[in-house]
Design a protein around this motif. Structure first.
Motif, PDB file in Angstrom:
ATOM      1  N   ALA A  48       0.856  -1.191   0.000  1.00 11.14           N
ATOM      2  CA  ALA A  48       0.000   0.000   0.000  1.00 11.14           C
ATOM      3  C   ALA A  48       0.886   1.234   0.000  1.00 11.14           C
ATOM      4  O   ALA A  48       2.085   1.160   0.282  1.00 11.14           O
ATOM      5  CB  ALA A  48      -0.927   0.003   1.214  1.00 11.14           C
ATOM      6  N   ASN A  49       0.297   2.372  -0.325  1.00 10.31           N
ATOM      7  CA  ASN A  49       1.077   3.609  -0.370  1.00 10.31           C
ATOM      8  C   ASN A  49       1.816   3.839   0.950  1.00 10.31           C
ATOM      9  O   ASN A  49       1.212   3.812   2.026  1.00 10.31           O
ATOM     10  CB  ASN A  49       0.167   4.801  -0.660  1.00 10.31           C
ATOM     11  CG  ASN A  49      -0.404   4.768  -2.061  1.00 10.31           C
ATOM     12  OD1 ASN A  49      -0.034   3.919  -2.873  1.00 10.31           O
ATOM     13  ND2 ASN A  49      -1.302   5.690  -2.358  1.00 10.31           N
ATOM     14  N   SER A  50       3.117   4.025   0.848  1.00 11.73           N
ATOM     15  CA  SER A  50       3.955   4.335   2.016  1.00 11.73           C
ATOM     16  C   SER A  50       3.893   3.260   3.097  1.00 11.73           C
ATOM     17  O   SER A  50       4.173   3.537   4.268  1.00 11.73           O
ATOM     18  CB  SER A  50       3.553   5.696   2.624  1.00 11.73           C
ATOM     19  OG  SER A  50       3.569   6.713   1.644  1.00 11.73           O
ATOM     20  N   ALA A  51       3.565   2.039   2.726  1.00 15.28           N
ATOM     21  CA  ALA A  51       3.385   0.979   3.719  1.00 15.28           C
ATOM     22  C   ALA A  51       4.624   0.759   4.573  1.00 15.28           C
ATOM     23  O   ALA A  51       4.524   0.535   5.785  1.00 15.28           O
ATOM     24  CB  ALA A  51       2.981  -0.319   3.032  1.00 15.28           C
ATOM     25  N   CYS A  52       5.801   0.811   3.958  1.00 16.04           N
ATOM     26  CA  CYS A  52       7.044   0.536   4.686  1.00 16.04           C
ATOM     27  C   CYS A  52       8.053   1.665   4.533  1.00 16.04           C
ATOM     28  O   CYS A  52       9.277   1.455   4.609  1.00 16.04           O
ATOM     29  CB  CYS A  52       7.654  -0.780   4.206  1.00 16.04           C
ATOM     30  SG  CYS A  52       6.605  -2.231   4.469  1.00 16.04           S
ATOM     31  N   THR A  53       7.578   2.865   4.313  1.00 19.01           N
ATOM     32  CA  THR A  53       8.456   4.015   4.137  1.00 19.01           C
ATOM     33  C   THR A  53       9.389   4.183   5.332  1.00 19.01           C
ATOM     34  O   THR A  53       8.973   4.105   6.484  1.00 19.01           O
ATOM     35  CB  THR A  53       7.617   5.297   3.960  1.00 19.01           C
ATOM     36  OG1 THR A  53       6.913   5.228   2.731  1.00 19.01           O
ATOM     37  CG2 THR A  53       8.504   6.531   3.958  1.00 19.01           C
ATOM     38  N   GLY A  54      10.677   4.379   5.030  1.00 24.03           N
ATOM     39  CA  GLY A  54      11.638   4.663   6.088  1.00 24.03           C
ATOM     40  C   GLY A  54      11.984   3.481   6.966  1.00 24.03           C
ATOM     41  O   GLY A  54      12.605   3.662   8.017  1.00 24.03           O
ATOM     42  N   SER A  55      11.626   2.278   6.546  1.00 22.22           N
ATOM     43  CA  SER A  55      11.915   1.107   7.371  1.00 22.22           C
ATOM     44  C   SER A  55      13.332   0.602   7.147  1.00 22.22           C
ATOM     45  O   SER A  55      14.003   0.988   6.193  1.00 22.22           O
ATOM     46  CB  SER A  55      10.897  -0.002   7.090  1.00 22.22           C
ATOM     47  OG  SER A  55      10.935  -0.382   5.733  1.00 22.22           O
TER      48      SER A  55
ATOM     49  N   CYS B 199       8.022   1.322  -0.429  1.00 16.16           N
ATOM     50  CA  CYS B 199       9.289   1.128   0.277  1.00 16.16           C
ATOM     51  C   CYS B 199      10.205   2.335   0.108  1.00 16.16           C
ATOM     52  O   CYS B 199      11.436   2.211   0.023  1.00 16.16           O
ATOM     53  CB  CYS B 199       9.983  -0.138  -0.215  1.00 16.16           C
ATOM     54  SG  CYS B 199       9.057  -1.661   0.086  1.00 16.16           S
ATOM     55  N   GLU B 200       9.619   3.495   0.049  1.00 17.78           N
ATOM     56  CA  GLU B 200      10.395   4.725  -0.086  1.00 17.78           C
ATOM     57  C   GLU B 200      11.378   4.858   1.067  1.00 17.78           C
ATOM     58  O   GLU B 200      11.028   4.660   2.235  1.00 17.78           O
ATOM     59  CB  GLU B 200       9.463   5.936  -0.111  1.00 17.78           C
ATOM     60  CG  GLU B 200      10.172   7.272  -0.204  1.00 17.78           C
ATOM     61  CD  GLU B 200       9.210   8.449  -0.145  1.00 17.78           C
ATOM     62  OE1 GLU B 200       9.683   9.583   0.038  1.00 17.78           O
ATOM     63  OE2 GLU B 200       7.993   8.220  -0.284  1.00 17.78           O
ATOM     64  N   SER B 201      12.635   5.153   0.715  1.00 15.87           N
ATOM     65  CA  SER B 201      13.685   5.397   1.706  1.00 15.87           C
ATOM     66  C   SER B 201      13.954   4.187   2.599  1.00 15.87           C
ATOM     67  O   SER B 201      14.465   4.334   3.713  1.00 15.87           O
ATOM     68  CB  SER B 201      13.344   6.620   2.575  1.00 15.87           C
ATOM     69  OG  SER B 201      13.226   7.776   1.774  1.00 15.87           O
TER      70      SER B 201
ATOM     71  N   ALA C  60       8.084   2.944  -6.136  1.00 18.88           N
ATOM     72  CA  ALA C  60       7.892   1.959  -5.065  1.00 18.88           C
ATOM     73  C   ALA C  60       9.099   1.873  -4.145  1.00 18.88           C
ATOM     74  O   ALA C  60       8.954   1.737  -2.929  1.00 18.88           O
ATOM     75  CB  ALA C  60       7.581   0.592  -5.662  1.00 18.88           C
ATOM     76  N   CYS C  61      10.301   1.958  -4.719  1.00 23.65           N
ATOM     77  CA  CYS C  61      11.532   1.846  -3.928  1.00 23.65           C
ATOM     78  C   CYS C  61      12.428   3.054  -4.159  1.00 23.65           C
ATOM     79  O   CYS C  61      13.665   2.938  -4.229  1.00 23.65           O
ATOM     80  CB  CYS C  61      12.274   0.569  -4.285  1.00 23.65           C
ATOM     81  SG  CYS C  61      11.340  -0.945  -3.997  1.00 23.65           S
ATOM     82  N   SER C  62      11.837   4.203  -4.290  1.00 16.00           N
ATOM     83  CA  SER C  62      12.588   5.417  -4.593  1.00 16.00           C
ATOM     84  C   SER C  62      12.430   6.445  -3.486  1.00 16.00           C
ATOM     85  O   SER C  62      11.304   6.807  -3.142  1.00 16.00           O
ATOM     86  CB  SER C  62      12.087   6.013  -5.910  1.00 16.00           C
ATOM     87  OG  SER C  62      12.634   7.291  -6.137  1.00 16.00           O
ATOM     88  N   PRO C  63      13.560   6.933  -2.960  1.00 15.75           N
ATOM     89  CA  PRO C  63      14.887   6.331  -3.068  1.00 15.75           C
ATOM     90  C   PRO C  63      15.019   5.221  -2.035  1.00 15.75           C
ATOM     91  O   PRO C  63      14.258   5.181  -1.060  1.00 15.75           O
ATOM     92  CB  PRO C  63      15.810   7.501  -2.735  1.00 15.75           C
ATOM     93  CG  PRO C  63      15.016   8.297  -1.744  1.00 15.75           C
ATOM     94  CD  PRO C  63      13.575   8.167  -2.171  1.00 15.75           C
ATOM     95  N   SER C  64      15.939   4.320  -2.221  1.00 20.65           N
ATOM     96  CA  SER C  64      16.178   3.264  -1.248  1.00 20.65           C
ATOM     97  C   SER C  64      17.642   2.857  -1.302  1.00 20.65           C
ATOM     98  O   SER C  64      18.342   3.139  -2.275  1.00 20.65           O
ATOM     99  CB  SER C  64      15.283   2.051  -1.535  1.00 20.65           C
ATOM    100  OG  SER C  64      15.587   1.520  -2.803  1.00 20.65           O
ATOM    101  N   LYS C  65      18.084   2.183  -0.256  1.00 15.29           N
ATOM    102  CA  LYS C  65      19.438   1.647  -0.206  1.00 15.29           C
ATOM    103  C   LYS C  65      19.328   0.139  -0.017  1.00 15.29           C
ATOM    104  O   LYS C  65      18.763  -0.324   0.976  1.00 15.29           O
ATOM    105  CB  LYS C  65      20.230   2.270   0.942  1.00 15.29           C
ATOM    106  CG  LYS C  65      20.463   3.759   0.803  1.00 15.29           C
ATOM    107  CD  LYS C  65      21.246   4.308   1.991  1.00 15.29           C
ATOM    108  CE  LYS C  65      21.477   5.807   1.854  1.00 15.29           C
ATOM    109  NZ  LYS C  65      22.223   6.351   3.032  1.00 15.29           N
TER     110      LYS C  65
END
Length: 382
Positions: A220-227, A250-252, A272-277
């Motif tokens: 879902a939108n922002s479901a795991c943002t910053g995790s 999965c942003e950030s 979906a994964c922008s940005p991410s490491k």
């Protein structure tokens, strides 16, 4: 360990004892029978049900029997505030928390050297398990946490798997498990579901060290943002599957997959994964990253192993700027850029190379419809 010792000491110095084996079950702590600062003890083989009504189990310890089932029901504001629930040695147990009943001072612990029964914890109202601390049983017991009945059920919750057994967590409402900590069993399967807006924003995921599968679903939108995601002790085998299937799901996110055998990441929606490491630098067999939507992995950082691993570090890109990473490193077995602008200029760096022979497309996709278009870059000299 310090928390468990402190809870044990607290239990020893309780001001009273409630003997449920004599009083009978179900047993209720309420205005006519306060259990504050008491030890509530079930019989060794007794099937035991304890209800703690609003504020009448403050500081209590519930000690289940060895082989009888044991259920704790916490109701009202602070129904189980500062309460410790000690699981049976070898039987099934459950905890049900409504209202604001199980705050950060509530804890579920194992009995003695370890409990081997199953455990189910249900948090059915907003903030009903805010900051609660849950210790799962040893193998072969399963551990289930359900935070999917109301919004914001389990913010800041901490659930810890043991060595083996299966851990299943459902955070399927808005903001259900924000800033939670999910520590999977070191050698047990683990499944965490985050399927609504902000379900697991800011959460921490620690996947099994070896042998088993860790599945994290962010749909879902922002479901795991910053995790954040990592493996126990850096990981030594097993697999991790990360699904990011909604805008900014999965942003950030920061994911170090450690030394597990296989990693699969699907970023299948815009940004979906922008940005991410994401780091597969220690993965031992295969790392497959799919970025199949506009800017799906844009501005992120991706690290593959320095040398060739048996089944490759494979990158699949489809959509405008899908793989416009800001930084790459490592050895890529294949990079499939399915449209002229999918990889943008990001595949021109000198910190990695793509093998000079054109590889076959991934087995899951029909070969005749795809052509590798990524630029081949010489192996870095340093």
């Amino acid at each position: 360990m310090r928390i468990i010792i402190a809870l044990w000491i607290a239990a020893v110095v309780k001001g009273c004892t409630k003997d449920v084996s004599s009083a009978g079950s179900p047993y209720v702590c309420d205005s006519s029978n306060s259990c504050n600062n008491c030890e509530i003890v079930c019989g060794a083989s007794q099937n035991c049900q304890i209800t703690c009504e609003d504020g009448y189990c403050t500081g209590a310890t519930v000690t289940c029997g060895d082989s009888g089932t044991c259920d704790l029901i916490c109701t009202g504001t602070n129904g189980c505030a500062s309460t410790t629930f000690t699981q049976p040695s070898s039987a099934a147990s459950s905890v049900a928390c409504s209202s604001l009943a199980c705050p950060s001072t509530f804890a579920v612990v194992q009995k003695g050297t370890g409990s081997t029964g199953s455990l189910t914890v249900t948090c059915s109202a907003s903030n009903s398990c805010d900051g609660a601390q849950i210790a799962c049983p040893e193998a072969p017991g399963d551990c289930n946490l359900d935070c999917s009945t109301s919004n914001s059920n389990c913010p800041n919750i901490k659930i810890t798997g043991s060595v083996a057994g299966t851990m299943i967590v459902s955070c399927d409402t808005n903001s259900a498990c924000t800033d939670a900590t999910f520590t999977c069993p070191t050698e047990g399967d683990c499944d965490v579901s985050c399927t609504k807006k902000d379900s697991c924003t800011g959460a921490s995921f620690v996947c099994p060290e070896k042998d088993k599968t860790c599945k994290i679903k962010c749909s879902a939108n922002s479901a795991c943002t910053g995790s954040q995601l990592q493996a126990h002790n850096g990981g030594s085998s097993g697999s991790i599957e990360l699904e990011c299937s909604a805008n900014s799901a999965c942003e950030s996110i920061s994911a170090d997959f450690g030394g597990v055998s296989t990693v699969t990441v699907d970023c299948t929606s815009n940004q979906a994964c922008s940005p991410s490491k994401m780091s597969c630098s220690s993965v031992t067999d295969r790392c497959a990253i799919t970025c199949n939507s506009n800017s799906a992995c844009a501005s992120g950082v991706l690290r593959c192993a320095a040398g060739v691993i048996p089944n490759g570090c494979v990158l699949t890109c489809s959509g405008k700027d899908a793989c416009a990473f800001s930084s790459y490193a490592g050895t890529f077995s294949a990079a499939w850029c399915e449209s002229s602008n999918a990889c943008s200029a990001s595949l021109q760096g000198e910190s990695f190379y793509i093998e000079a022979t054109t590889p076959e497309p991934p087995a899951s996709t029909p070969a005749p419809t795809r052509t590798a278009t990524a630029t081949v870059v010489p192996t870095p000299t340093s």
